[in-house]
Design a protein around this motif. Structure first.
Motif, mmCIF file in Angstrom:
data_model
loop_
_atom_site.group_PDB
_atom_site.id
_atom_site.type_symbol
_atom_site.label_atom_id
_atom_site.label_comp_id
_atom_site.label_asym_id
_atom_site.label_seq_id
_atom_site.Cartn_x
_atom_site.Cartn_y
_atom_site.Cartn_z
ATOM 1 N N LEU A 1 0.807 -1.221 0.000
ATOM 2 C CA LEU A 1 0.000 0.000 0.000
ATOM 3 C C LEU A 1 0.839 1.269 0.000
ATOM 4 O O LEU A 1 0.459 2.272 -0.614
ATOM 5 C CB LEU A 1 -0.982 -0.001 1.170
ATOM 6 C CG LEU A 1 -2.164 -0.953 1.011
ATOM 7 C CD1 LEU A 1 -3.037 -0.928 2.258
ATOM 8 C CD2 LEU A 1 -2.980 -0.606 -0.212
ATOM 9 N N ARG A 2 1.973 1.245 0.668
ATOM 10 C CA ARG A 2 2.836 2.437 0.631
ATOM 11 C C ARG A 2 3.274 2.738 -0.791
ATOM 12 O O ARG A 2 3.299 3.888 -1.218
ATOM 13 C CB ARG A 2 4.051 2.239 1.535
ATOM 14 C CG ARG A 2 3.715 2.324 2.983
ATOM 15 C CD ARG A 2 4.932 2.266 3.857
ATOM 16 N NE ARG A 2 4.510 2.320 5.246
ATOM 17 C CZ ARG A 2 5.191 1.840 6.251
ATOM 18 N NH1 ARG A 2 6.361 1.277 6.041
ATOM 19 N NH2 ARG A 2 4.735 1.919 7.460
ATOM 20 N N ASP A 3 3.604 1.674 -1.532
ATOM 21 C CA ASP A 3 3.985 1.862 -2.932
ATOM 22 C C ASP A 3 2.811 2.376 -3.755
ATOM 23 O O ASP A 3 2.985 3.224 -4.636
ATOM 24 C CB ASP A 3 4.482 0.538 -3.541
ATOM 25 C CG ASP A 3 5.807 0.085 -2.939
ATOM 26 O OD1 ASP A 3 6.512 0.917 -2.326
ATOM 27 O OD2 ASP A 3 6.119 -1.118 -3.078
ATOM 28 N N GLU A 4 1.622 1.860 -3.482
ATOM 29 C CA GLU A 4 0.440 2.293 -4.215
ATOM 30 C C GLU A 4 0.180 3.787 -4.010
ATOM 31 O O GLU A 4 -0.121 4.505 -4.957
ATOM 32 C CB GLU A 4 -0.795 1.485 -3.791
ATOM 33 C CG GLU A 4 -0.753 0.032 -4.208
ATOM 34 C CD GLU A 4 -0.701 -0.151 -5.709
ATOM 35 O OE1 GLU A 4 -1.527 0.453 -6.426
ATOM 36 O OE2 GLU A 4 0.187 -0.896 -6.168
ATOM 37 N N PHE A 5 0.318 4.256 -2.759
ATOM 38 C CA PHE A 5 0.130 5.689 -2.485
ATOM 39 C C PHE A 5 1.250 6.514 -3.125
ATOM 40 O O PHE A 5 1.001 7.608 -3.643
ATOM 41 C CB PHE A 5 0.071 5.953 -0.979
ATOM 42 C CG PHE A 5 -1.290 5.740 -0.390
ATOM 43 C CD1 PHE A 5 -2.272 6.719 -0.478
ATOM 44 C CD2 PHE A 5 -1.597 4.556 0.269
ATOM 45 C CE1 PHE A 5 -3.532 6.522 0.059
ATOM 46 C CE2 PHE A 5 -2.858 4.347 0.810
ATOM 47 C CZ PHE A 5 -3.833 5.325 0.713
ATOM 48 N N ALA A 6 2.477 5.996 -3.100
ATOM 49 C CA ALA A 6 3.605 6.716 -3.694
ATOM 50 C C ALA A 6 3.460 6.819 -5.214
ATOM 51 O O ALA A 6 3.786 7.849 -5.806
ATOM 52 C CB ALA A 6 4.915 6.023 -3.340
ATOM 53 N N ASN A 7 2.950 5.760 -5.837
ATOM 54 C CA ASN A 7 2.818 5.735 -7.294
ATOM 55 C C ASN A 7 1.548 6.427 -7.803
ATOM 56 O O ASN A 7 1.463 6.747 -8.989
ATOM 57 C CB ASN A 7 2.828 4.289 -7.803
ATOM 58 C CG ASN A 7 4.165 3.621 -7.565
ATOM 59 O OD1 ASN A 7 5.202 4.269 -7.536
ATOM 60 N ND2 ASN A 7 4.140 2.314 -7.380
ATOM 61 N N ASP A 8 0.582 6.630 -6.930
ATOM 62 C CA ASP A 8 -0.676 7.244 -7.344
ATOM 63 C C ASP A 8 -1.093 8.302 -6.326
ATOM 64 O O ASP A 8 -1.754 8.001 -5.337
ATOM 65 C CB ASP A 8 -1.762 6.173 -7.473
ATOM 66 C CG ASP A 8 -3.083 6.729 -7.949
ATOM 67 O OD1 ASP A 8 -3.175 7.948 -8.241
ATOM 68 O OD2 ASP A 8 -4.045 5.945 -8.032
ATOM 69 N N PRO A 9 -0.710 9.560 -6.551
ATOM 70 C CA PRO A 9 -1.043 10.620 -5.599
ATOM 71 C C PRO A 9 -2.553 10.862 -5.460
ATOM 72 O O PRO A 9 -2.990 11.472 -4.487
ATOM 73 C CB PRO A 9 -0.335 11.849 -6.155
ATOM 74 C CG PRO A 9 0.014 11.532 -7.555
ATOM 75 C CD PRO A 9 0.065 10.042 -7.683
ATOM 76 N N ASN A 10 -3.352 10.370 -6.397
ATOM 77 C CA ASN A 10 -4.807 10.542 -6.342
ATOM 78 C C ASN A 10 -5.527 9.334 -5.741
ATOM 79 O O ASN A 10 -6.751 9.277 -5.761
ATOM 80 C CB ASN A 10 -5.368 10.806 -7.742
ATOM 81 C CG ASN A 10 -4.923 12.133 -8.279
ATOM 82 O OD1 ASN A 10 -4.868 13.118 -7.556
ATOM 83 N ND2 ASN A 10 -4.587 12.159 -9.551
ATOM 84 N N ARG A 11 -4.779 8.382 -5.220
ATOM 85 C CA ARG A 11 -5.382 7.145 -4.713
ATOM 86 C C ARG A 11 -6.474 7.417 -3.682
ATOM 87 O O ARG A 11 -7.570 6.875 -3.777
ATOM 88 C CB ARG A 11 -4.304 6.223 -4.134
ATOM 89 C CG ARG A 11 -4.871 4.917 -3.611
ATOM 90 C CD ARG A 11 -3.787 3.953 -3.144
ATOM 91 N NE ARG A 11 -4.366 2.783 -2.530
ATOM 92 C CZ ARG A 11 -4.830 1.726 -3.186
ATOM 93 N NH1 ARG A 11 -4.757 1.694 -4.502
ATOM 94 N NH2 ARG A 11 -5.361 0.700 -2.547
ATOM 95 N N ALA A 12 -6.193 8.234 -2.695
ATOM 96 C CA ALA A 12 -7.179 8.506 -1.641
ATOM 97 C C ALA A 12 -8.427 9.159 -2.231
ATOM 98 O O ALA A 12 -9.548 8.781 -1.893
ATOM 99 C CB ALA A 12 -6.577 9.376 -0.554
#
Length: 104
Positions: A36-47
């Motif tokens: 998940l940390r990678d997912e947030f780092a790779n996609d700033p719009n995830r949240a």
């Protein structure tokens, strides 16, 4: 004239036997491996992309192992098993409870 009894439950298939379910199983195997940390780092719009409001509730799916593609697959599954028709049947009093032989 007697009310026609339509067994709408026969139209809702076993979701685990659908093509979309197989796609979801494949998706889950991929999601098991994500960080998940990678997912947030790779996609700033995830949240923002994985959050929504439903009435007074704020639903944030971003902190779960899920992607937009997963939500798309859930929508595809709902369509494949005619979920909309089943839900409408619940709210319109269709005969759906076969165990008790009545509407839900």
């Amino acid at each position: 004239m007697a009310e026609e009894i339509v067994d709408i439950t026969k139209k809702v298939s076993d979701s685990t036997k659908t093509k979309t379910w197989k796609k979801l199983e494949k998706e889950r195997k991929h999601l098991d491996k994500i960080n998940l940390r990678d997912e947030f780092a790779n996609d700033p719009n995830r949240a923002k992309d994985l959050s929504f409001e439903c009435g007074p509730l704020y639903i944030d799916l971003s902190k779960n192992r899920i992607k937009n593609s997963t939500l798309d697959l859930f929508a595809e599954l709902a369509e494949e098993i005619n979920l909309k028709e089943y839900i409408e049947g619940q709210f319109t009093g269709k005969h759906m409870n076969n165990t008790e032989d009545r509407a839900v």
